[in-house]
Design a protein around this motif. Structure first.
Motif, mmCIF file in Angstrom:
data_model
loop_
_atom_site.group_PDB
_atom_site.id
_atom_site.type_symbol
_atom_site.label_atom_id
_atom_site.label_comp_id
_atom_site.label_asym_id
_atom_site.label_seq_id
_atom_site.Cartn_x
_atom_site.Cartn_y
_atom_site.Cartn_z
ATOM 1 N N LEU A 34 0.841 -1.181 0.000
ATOM 2 C CA LEU A 34 0.000 0.000 0.000
ATOM 3 C C LEU A 34 0.887 1.244 0.000
ATOM 4 O O LEU A 34 1.585 1.524 0.964
ATOM 5 C CB LEU A 34 -0.919 0.001 1.233
ATOM 6 C CG LEU A 34 -1.892 1.168 1.328
ATOM 7 C CD1 LEU A 34 -2.887 1.127 0.170
ATOM 8 C CD2 LEU A 34 -2.630 1.137 2.663
ATOM 9 N N THR A 37 -1.919 7.348 0.050
ATOM 10 C CA THR A 37 -2.189 8.054 1.307
ATOM 11 C C THR A 37 -3.660 8.391 1.474
ATOM 12 O O THR A 37 -4.072 8.847 2.538
ATOM 13 C CB THR A 37 -1.356 9.349 1.377
ATOM 14 O OG1 THR A 37 -1.666 10.166 0.241
ATOM 15 C CG2 THR A 37 0.135 9.023 1.393
ATOM 16 N N VAL A 39 -7.844 7.005 0.153
ATOM 17 C CA VAL A 39 -8.628 5.951 -0.491
ATOM 18 C C VAL A 39 -9.079 6.431 -1.868
ATOM 19 O O VAL A 39 -9.527 7.575 -2.030
ATOM 20 C CB VAL A 39 -9.844 5.582 0.375
ATOM 21 C CG1 VAL A 39 -10.747 4.592 -0.357
ATOM 22 C CG2 VAL A 39 -9.388 4.995 1.712
ATOM 23 N N HIS A 43 -9.399 1.155 -4.827
ATOM 24 C CA HIS A 43 -9.308 0.319 -3.631
ATOM 25 C C HIS A 43 -10.564 -0.533 -3.411
ATOM 26 O O HIS A 43 -10.539 -1.478 -2.616
ATOM 27 C CB HIS A 43 -9.071 1.191 -2.391
ATOM 28 C CG HIS A 43 -7.703 1.797 -2.354
ATOM 29 N ND1 HIS A 43 -7.493 3.147 -2.300
ATOM 30 C CD2 HIS A 43 -6.468 1.221 -2.384
ATOM 31 C CE1 HIS A 43 -6.195 3.394 -2.286
ATOM 32 N NE2 HIS A 43 -5.549 2.245 -2.342
ATOM 33 N N LEU A 53 -4.791 -2.651 0.083
ATOM 34 C CA LEU A 53 -5.532 -2.007 1.173
ATOM 35 C C LEU A 53 -5.953 -3.028 2.228
ATOM 36 O O LEU A 53 -5.786 -2.813 3.436
ATOM 37 C CB LEU A 53 -6.766 -1.294 0.616
ATOM 38 C CG LEU A 53 -7.625 -0.550 1.642
ATOM 39 C CD1 LEU A 53 -6.920 0.734 2.088
ATOM 40 C CD2 LEU A 53 -8.995 -0.229 1.059
ATOM 41 N N ASP A 55 -4.708 -5.987 2.887
ATOM 42 C CA ASP A 55 -3.573 -6.568 3.599
ATOM 43 C C ASP A 55 -2.964 -5.589 4.596
ATOM 44 O O ASP A 55 -2.682 -5.950 5.746
ATOM 45 C CB ASP A 55 -2.517 -7.023 2.590
ATOM 46 C CG ASP A 55 -1.381 -7.780 3.247
ATOM 47 O OD1 ASP A 55 -1.647 -8.822 3.871
ATOM 48 O OD2 ASP A 55 -0.235 -7.309 3.166
ATOM 49 N N ALA A 56 -2.783 -4.340 4.159
ATOM 50 C CA ALA A 56 -2.071 -3.368 4.994
ATOM 51 C C ALA A 56 -2.930 -2.781 6.101
ATOM 52 O O ALA A 56 -2.410 -2.397 7.149
ATOM 53 C CB ALA A 56 -1.521 -2.237 4.119
ATOM 54 N N VAL A 57 -4.239 -2.714 5.891
ATOM 55 C CA VAL A 57 -5.106 -2.068 6.874
ATOM 56 C C VAL A 57 -5.924 -3.093 7.660
ATOM 57 O O VAL A 57 -5.807 -3.192 8.887
ATOM 58 C CB VAL A 57 -6.038 -1.041 6.195
ATOM 59 C CG1 VAL A 57 -6.994 -0.429 7.223
ATOM 60 C CG2 VAL A 57 -5.226 0.054 5.506
ATOM 61 N N PHE A 58 -6.736 -3.863 6.959
ATOM 62 C CA PHE A 58 -7.693 -4.723 7.657
ATOM 63 C C PHE A 58 -7.067 -6.001 8.209
ATOM 64 O O PHE A 58 -7.271 -6.343 9.381
ATOM 65 C CB PHE A 58 -8.870 -5.038 6.730
ATOM 66 C CG PHE A 58 -9.586 -3.815 6.243
ATOM 67 C CD1 PHE A 58 -10.265 -2.996 7.136
ATOM 68 C CD2 PHE A 58 -9.564 -3.459 4.913
ATOM 69 C CE1 PHE A 58 -10.915 -1.856 6.707
ATOM 70 C CE2 PHE A 58 -10.206 -2.321 4.464
ATOM 71 C CZ PHE A 58 -10.888 -1.502 5.370
ATOM 72 N N GLU A 60 -3.952 -6.509 8.788
ATOM 73 C CA GLU A 60 -2.966 -6.110 9.792
ATOM 74 C C GLU A 60 -3.626 -5.822 11.133
ATOM 75 O O GLU A 60 -3.096 -6.172 12.192
ATOM 76 C CB GLU A 60 -2.204 -4.876 9.293
ATOM 77 C CG GLU A 60 -1.072 -4.440 10.191
ATOM 78 C CD GLU A 60 0.044 -5.461 10.281
ATOM 79 O OE1 GLU A 60 0.750 -5.492 11.314
ATOM 80 O OE2 GLU A 60 0.215 -6.254 9.320
ATOM 81 N N ALA A 61 -4.808 -5.207 11.106
ATOM 82 C CA ALA A 61 -5.489 -4.850 12.357
ATOM 83 C C ALA A 61 -6.249 -6.018 12.978
ATOM 84 O O ALA A 61 -6.266 -6.169 14.200
ATOM 85 C CB ALA A 61 -6.454 -3.693 12.101
#
Length: 370
Positions: A34, A37, A39, A43, A53, A55-58, A60-61
């Motif tokens: 990602l 900066t 959306v 995406h 998106l 992988d890096a945001v959802f 990961e969290a």
């Protein structure tokens, strides 16, 4: 590297040999990063930008074993040993109605089909609505009636839901989110890891119908064609497939990003090559013509009532016959097979005897079609 890879693969059938193939495999195994900066529409398109998106945001969290499979739904096992499939999806299509269906049909069919792709028997749905101030009640009633009819046809119940209203201009008429639950029969196990070289790839009907129907319904294109969406519940079609091919390896409904995208996901997850035959791909003449005018490959156009299946070679004929005997599978076709090399790659064998790579797009040329 990509240009050299295309040239190499187009040179003949021996595309599984050589240093270039090794470089392709390394390239394909890289996880998308990602770099954005903000959306963008890309995406939400199901391509490389979406994957980055998610992988890096959802992921990961929320990281956990259920989520990390990144299928159309999660499989969970109850203390009794029964397996459940759980899925959720949001629908933001414009226009709300289009030839062949509506956002209401999609909201039911989309979640029912995601459950069916896990091998589950869809049973219960939830429905949440975000409504824009000023939406005519008559329009809402019509969409809800479509949902009720779609649920009845699929054999599922809508058992709970939620409604929110936002100020005028804060939404585009209405958005709908559905979630669903279904039981997975004990004899069904679908994973990319079960896919083997030599397996056959089938599609249950013509591709690209839904995406082109919605685009033409928007009236922004100077194209006249009688194209209707294929939106439909495929759960009973999947039941017929399993009856004929009980060892079916993998299923996916080719929605956003189309057949090309989901084949790339399979190739990456199973670390195999998916080889498609261009002349075997079932595409309606009017859909092919509209795609050609827009410069879009039908392989990347969304479907809402189709299934792509990978089955063992000794069950392929029975699987194809079972699909073709079902009303939703009359145009089913065997479109390719699985090979060991070049791993994590999708190639199309053309009618001229060459091959071309089908990569995963960054975004979607047809936004907001579901």
């Amino acid at each position: 590297m990509t240009d050299h890879a295309h040239q190499y693969l187009a040179s003949g059938p021996n595309f599984a040999e050589g240093e270039v193939i090794e470089r392709i495999e390394v390239f394909r195994k890289r996880r998308p990063r990602l770099r954005d900066t903000v959306v963008t529409l890309a995406h939400g398109a199901g391509g490389k930008a979406s994957a980055a998106l998610i992988d890096a945001v959802f992921v990961e969290a929320f990281r956990n074993p259920y989520l990390e499979s990144l299928g159309d739904g999660a499989e969970v096992t109850l203390p009794t040993g029964q397996r459940l499939a759980i899925s959720t999806d949001s629908f933001v299509v414009q226009p709300l109605r289009f030839p062949g269906g509506s956002i209401g049909h999609l909201a039911v069919h989309g979640t029912v089909n995601d459950l069916a792709m896990a091998g589950a028997i869809p049973s219960w749905l939830t429905a949440a609505f975000v409504l824009e101030e000023g939406l005519p009640i008559e329009v809402l009633q019509g969409i809800v009636a479509d949902m009720a009819a779609a649920a009845a046809a699929a054999g599922v119940d809508i058992v709970t839901g939620d409604t929110k209203v936002v100020p005028k201009g804060a939404a585009d008429g209405m958005f709908i989110t559905t979630a669903g639950v279904g039981l997975i029969p004990p004899d069904r196990k679908l994973t990319p890891q079960s896919v083997r070289p030599g397996d056959k790839v089938l599609v249950s009907g013509t591709i690209g119908d839904h995406g082109m129907a919605v685009m033409l319904a928007r009236g922004d294109l100077a194209i006249e064609a009688d194209i209707a969406s294929d939106t439909a519940p495929v759960n009973r079609l999947v039941d017929a497939l399993f009856a004929a091919a009980p060892d079916t390896r993998w299923l996916r409904d080719p929605t956003r990003g189309g057949v090309g995208t989901i084949c790339n996901e399979l190739a990456h997850d199973a670390n195999v090559a998916v080889a498609l035959d261009e002349q075997s791909l079932p595409v309606r003449t009017d859909v092919a013509g509209a795609c050609e005018m827009l410069g879009i490959d039908p392989l990347y156009v969304a479907n809402e009532g189709k299934v792509v299946a990978v089955v063992p070679p000794d069950q392929a004929d029975a699987a194809l016959a079972a699909l073709q005997q079902h009303p939703l599978g009359r145009d089913a076709a065997l479109i390719g097979d699985i090979a060991a090399q070049p791993a994590a790659t999708v190639v199309v064998r053309t009618g001229f005897g060459g091959t071309r790579i089908v990569d995963k797009l960054v975004g979607d040329p047809l936004p907001r079609i579901c």
